[in-house]
Design a protein around this motif. Sequence first.
Motif, mmCIF file in Angstrom:
data_model
loop_
_atom_site.group_PDB
_atom_site.id
_atom_site.type_symbol
_atom_site.label_atom_id
_atom_site.label_comp_id
_atom_site.label_asym_id
_atom_site.label_seq_id
_atom_site.Cartn_x
_atom_site.Cartn_y
_atom_site.Cartn_z
ATOM 1 N N ARG A 90 10.950 1.019 -8.619
ATOM 2 C CA ARG A 90 12.082 0.095 -8.689
ATOM 3 C C ARG A 90 11.931 -0.842 -7.422
ATOM 4 N NH1 ARG A 90 17.541 2.588 -10.555
ATOM 5 N NH2 ARG A 90 16.437 2.278 -12.556
ATOM 6 N N VAL A 91 11.829 -0.298 -6.290
ATOM 7 C CA VAL A 91 11.928 -0.865 -5.068
ATOM 8 C C VAL A 91 10.710 -2.119 -5.074
ATOM 9 C CG1 VAL A 91 11.363 -0.805 -2.425
ATOM 10 C CG2 VAL A 91 12.915 0.535 -3.701
ATOM 11 N N ILE A 92 9.530 -1.787 -5.483
ATOM 12 C CA ILE A 92 8.482 -2.671 -5.486
ATOM 13 C C ILE A 92 8.814 -3.749 -6.505
ATOM 14 C CG2 ILE A 92 6.039 -2.869 -6.112
ATOM 15 C CD1 ILE A 92 5.721 -0.054 -5.127
ATOM 16 N N LYS A 93 9.422 -3.425 -7.705
ATOM 17 C CA LYS A 93 9.607 -4.507 -8.713
ATOM 18 C C LYS A 93 10.442 -5.576 -8.230
ATOM 19 C CE LYS A 93 9.792 -1.725 -12.120
ATOM 20 N NZ LYS A 93 9.891 -1.090 -13.705
ATOM 21 N N ALA A 94 11.533 -4.770 -7.375
ATOM 22 C CA ALA A 94 12.525 -5.524 -6.939
ATOM 23 C C ALA A 94 12.097 -6.864 -6.104
ATOM 24 C CB ALA A 94 13.625 -5.002 -6.311
ATOM 25 N N ASP A 95 10.819 -6.711 -5.351
ATOM 26 C CA ASP A 95 10.213 -7.677 -4.489
ATOM 27 C C ASP A 95 11.084 -8.022 -3.353
ATOM 28 O OD1 ASP A 95 8.308 -9.042 -3.451
ATOM 29 O OD2 ASP A 95 8.747 -10.834 -4.935
ATOM 30 N N VAL A 96 11.157 -6.946 -2.462
ATOM 31 C CA VAL A 96 12.247 -7.112 -1.300
ATOM 32 C C VAL A 96 11.642 -7.144 0.140
ATOM 33 C CG1 VAL A 96 14.259 -6.191 -2.475
ATOM 34 C CG2 VAL A 96 12.889 -4.566 -1.434
ATOM 35 N N GLY A 97 10.206 -7.312 0.075
ATOM 36 C CA GLY A 97 9.754 -7.273 1.251
ATOM 37 C C GLY A 97 8.775 -6.067 1.511
ATOM 38 N N LEU A 98 8.581 -4.948 0.499
ATOM 39 C CA LEU A 98 7.978 -3.659 0.922
ATOM 40 C C LEU A 98 6.479 -3.999 1.249
ATOM 41 C CD1 LEU A 98 8.298 -0.958 1.236
ATOM 42 C CD2 LEU A 98 7.818 -0.580 -1.198
ATOM 43 N N GLN A 99 6.066 -3.679 2.235
ATOM 44 C CA GLN A 99 4.566 -3.382 2.652
ATOM 45 C C GLN A 99 3.827 -2.320 2.502
ATOM 46 O OE1 GLN A 99 5.196 -5.923 6.161
ATOM 47 N NE2 GLN A 99 3.811 -7.401 5.404
ATOM 48 N N VAL A 100 4.444 -1.197 3.060
ATOM 49 C CA VAL A 100 3.758 0.342 3.065
ATOM 50 C C VAL A 100 5.053 1.273 2.772
ATOM 51 C CG1 VAL A 100 3.048 1.586 4.881
ATOM 52 C CG2 VAL A 100 2.447 -0.420 5.168
ATOM 53 N N ALA A 101 4.452 2.094 1.853
ATOM 54 C CA ALA A 101 5.394 3.100 1.583
ATOM 55 C C ALA A 101 4.559 4.460 1.522
ATOM 56 C CB ALA A 101 5.714 3.102 0.148
ATOM 57 N N ALA A 102 5.070 5.566 1.771
ATOM 58 C CA ALA A 102 4.077 6.995 1.914
ATOM 59 C C ALA A 102 5.030 8.164 1.586
ATOM 60 C CB ALA A 102 3.914 7.267 3.488
ATOM 61 N N THR A 103 4.405 9.075 1.248
ATOM 62 C CA THR A 103 5.230 10.543 0.687
ATOM 63 C C THR A 103 3.835 11.440 0.838
ATOM 64 O OG1 THR A 103 6.636 11.474 -0.781
ATOM 65 C CG2 THR A 103 4.847 10.397 -1.757
ATOM 66 N N ASP A 104 4.492 12.697 0.880
ATOM 67 C CA ASP A 104 3.388 14.076 1.136
ATOM 68 C C ASP A 104 3.810 14.738 -0.109
ATOM 69 O OD1 ASP A 104 2.892 12.740 3.687
ATOM 70 O OD2 ASP A 104 4.425 14.345 4.828
ATOM 71 N N VAL A 141 0.977 -1.348 -0.032
ATOM 72 C CA VAL A 141 -0.047 0.063 -0.039
ATOM 73 C C VAL A 141 0.974 1.353 -0.006
ATOM 74 C CG1 VAL A 141 -0.254 0.043 2.580
ATOM 75 C CG2 VAL A 141 -1.948 1.182 1.094
ATOM 76 N N VAL A 142 0.590 2.082 -0.754
ATOM 77 C CA VAL A 142 1.454 3.459 -0.968
ATOM 78 C C VAL A 142 0.558 4.496 -0.671
ATOM 79 C CG1 VAL A 142 2.359 4.878 -2.387
ATOM 80 C CG2 VAL A 142 2.730 2.532 -2.826
ATOM 81 N N VAL A 143 0.650 5.306 0.119
ATOM 82 C CA VAL A 143 -0.264 6.552 0.867
ATOM 83 C C VAL A 143 0.424 7.803 0.479
ATOM 84 C CG1 VAL A 143 -1.296 7.550 2.875
ATOM 85 C CG2 VAL A 143 -1.026 5.075 2.808
ATOM 86 N N ILE A 144 -0.177 8.453 -0.356
ATOM 87 C CA ILE A 144 0.046 9.908 -0.632
ATOM 88 C C ILE A 144 -0.782 10.731 0.069
ATOM 89 C CG2 ILE A 144 0.305 11.499 -2.548
ATOM 90 C CD1 ILE A 144 0.995 8.986 -4.384
ATOM 91 N N TYR A 145 -0.146 11.702 0.919
ATOM 92 C CA TYR A 145 -0.807 12.593 1.487
ATOM 93 C C TYR A 145 -0.901 13.861 1.037
ATOM 94 C CZ TYR A 145 -3.531 13.879 5.794
ATOM 95 O OH TYR A 145 -4.544 14.174 6.729
ATOM 96 N N MET A 158 9.290 7.839 1.281
ATOM 97 C CA MET A 158 9.978 8.521 0.381
ATOM 98 C C MET A 158 10.181 9.927 0.470
ATOM 99 S SD MET A 158 10.419 5.852 -1.570
ATOM 100 C CE MET A 158 11.417 6.578 -2.805
ATOM 101 N N GLN A 159 10.784 10.317 1.608
ATOM 102 C CA GLN A 159 11.050 11.654 1.896
ATOM 103 C C GLN A 159 11.922 11.751 3.224
ATOM 104 O OE1 GLN A 159 6.913 12.730 2.305
ATOM 105 N NE2 GLN A 159 6.824 12.640 4.434
ATOM 106 N N GLU A 160 12.346 12.877 3.442
ATOM 107 C CA GLU A 160 13.546 12.982 4.371
ATOM 108 C C GLU A 160 12.894 12.595 5.806
ATOM 109 O OE1 GLU A 160 16.350 16.426 4.281
ATOM 110 O OE2 GLU A 160 14.868 16.973 2.746
ATOM 111 N N ARG A 161 11.451 13.128 6.087
ATOM 112 C CA ARG A 161 10.950 13.140 7.342
ATOM 113 C C ARG A 161 9.659 12.058 7.523
ATOM 114 N NH1 ARG A 161 8.864 18.373 10.926
ATOM 115 N NH2 ARG A 161 8.232 17.600 12.713
ATOM 116 N N LEU A 162 9.607 11.271 8.391
ATOM 117 C CA LEU A 162 8.403 10.384 8.249
ATOM 118 C C LEU A 162 7.167 11.099 8.688
ATOM 119 C CD1 LEU A 162 9.908 7.469 10.800
ATOM 120 C CD2 LEU A 162 9.836 7.304 8.297
ATOM 121 N N PRO A 163 6.105 10.694 7.917
ATOM 122 C CA PRO A 163 4.736 11.099 7.878
ATOM 123 C C PRO A 163 4.475 10.724 9.186
ATOM 124 C CG PRO A 163 4.834 9.672 6.397
ATOM 125 C CD PRO A 163 6.278 9.972 6.764
#
Length: 459
Positions: A304-318, A46-50, A168-173
């Motif tokens: 690229r990370v998703i397609k590499a299939d390295v266990g990503l479950q949650v991603a986010a950016t603002d 799941v990719v959450v864009i705020y 996908m940013q410097e500071r955690l949402p």
Amino acid sequence: MKRREFLKNASVGAISASAGLSSSQNLFANQKQAGRGSKLFANPVVVVIYLRGGQDQLNTFVPYTDKTYYKIRPTIAIPRDEVVKLDNRWGLHPAMKPLKKYFDSGQFAAVINSGSPHPTRSHFDAQDFMEYGAPGLRTIRDGWLNRYLSATANPRGEDPNRLRGLAMQERLPRSMRGSASVVAVPPNLREIDEVLDLFEDFYQGGDPQALSSTIKSATKNQSGTTSRKSLRSSQRKQQTSGIMADPVMASGIQTVQGLRRLRELLYGKDNSTYKSSRSAPVEGAAVQEYPGGWFASRLKALARVIKADVGLQVAATDINGWDHHIGLGSTDGALNRMLAFLSEGLAAFMEDLGPDLDRTLIVVSTEFGRVAKENGNDGSDHGHGAATWLLGGRVKGGRIYGKWTGLEPSELFQKRDLQVTTDFREIYADVLREHMNFELPAGFFPEYTPSAKGLGLFA
């Protein structure tokens, strides 16, 4: 200086670690995944864009057959003949045309009049309430996405080669903050090898005073620092007894490991452009083109990370800047530019994912909408109801969900805003249950129990 004091006071953009200070740490540990049948995809993401600032629903998902819409927005309404029509009531802002094909293919839907039931018009409070999943509860300080990561964590410890959570940013949402370790990506990831060396030494028992005095020069001139690889093994190996029992130290170590893994994925072990077997195109195939700008660059790296299939479950950016009191405009204002920026990046990302889009759900949220009636500055003020977008995954797209209440004063919240007819927690609950295959435990959303039957957003 003690290590914990250093962690509290150091301000280094290269590292963003999620410390184990969550108010509900381990509350849902070892929760089982829900068994929902073979229709689910393996390794869902799941990719959450705020959209920070209060994104306007009415000029995004346009009720182009509603005469009141054009009456209350005489200068900023989207002209009916320019609306990208979806059905006999709803259409898209023309800047969102790149996403129309995904609506037609059933991979894009929206829940209108969604949001928080709390009446606040404060950006800060509304964002906190939504990202922590707890409207009105100011003591909750772990995000809903981090609670999911905590609940599904491996009790025997995580594989350092897996990247479960990625900002996908410097500071955690806020949605990603909590007891589970999440990697926040610095903008200079490609050049921070020496900084990672220093932090790794520190987290494994190195001298925090030495790190504090060298970190500034290390970030300014990477080549000017002493490489950790040049140190003798006996100098590098520090006493690590008890460190992993300290959640702050453990989180720091996991963050360094995650950043190293991400750097390798994106740039290769030799710091050259990386191409995995899954992300490299077949000979003669076209390479996916992305628009310019930082947002598209983030999505390109994430793909690229998703397609590499390295266990990503949650991603986010603002994406900041949606507070359009002035110059929101019609087809030529700030909203037009920002929707084009967002939509073009999303369309390229979805195209790039290819078959991995089936297991990747994109959720676009904002803290509240804007007043239905335009103001005197070609804009609109803080409102209430907004729209939540769902793209990819198993979403039953090609539809506009949610209860529409109309635009007459008697139909509006406080006679000025769109009503909230779908609580955002109902949407997030369905995302976790139906897409992430997660058995939602009691208390996951503090003082709120989502409907057991759900909203029917997923196939």
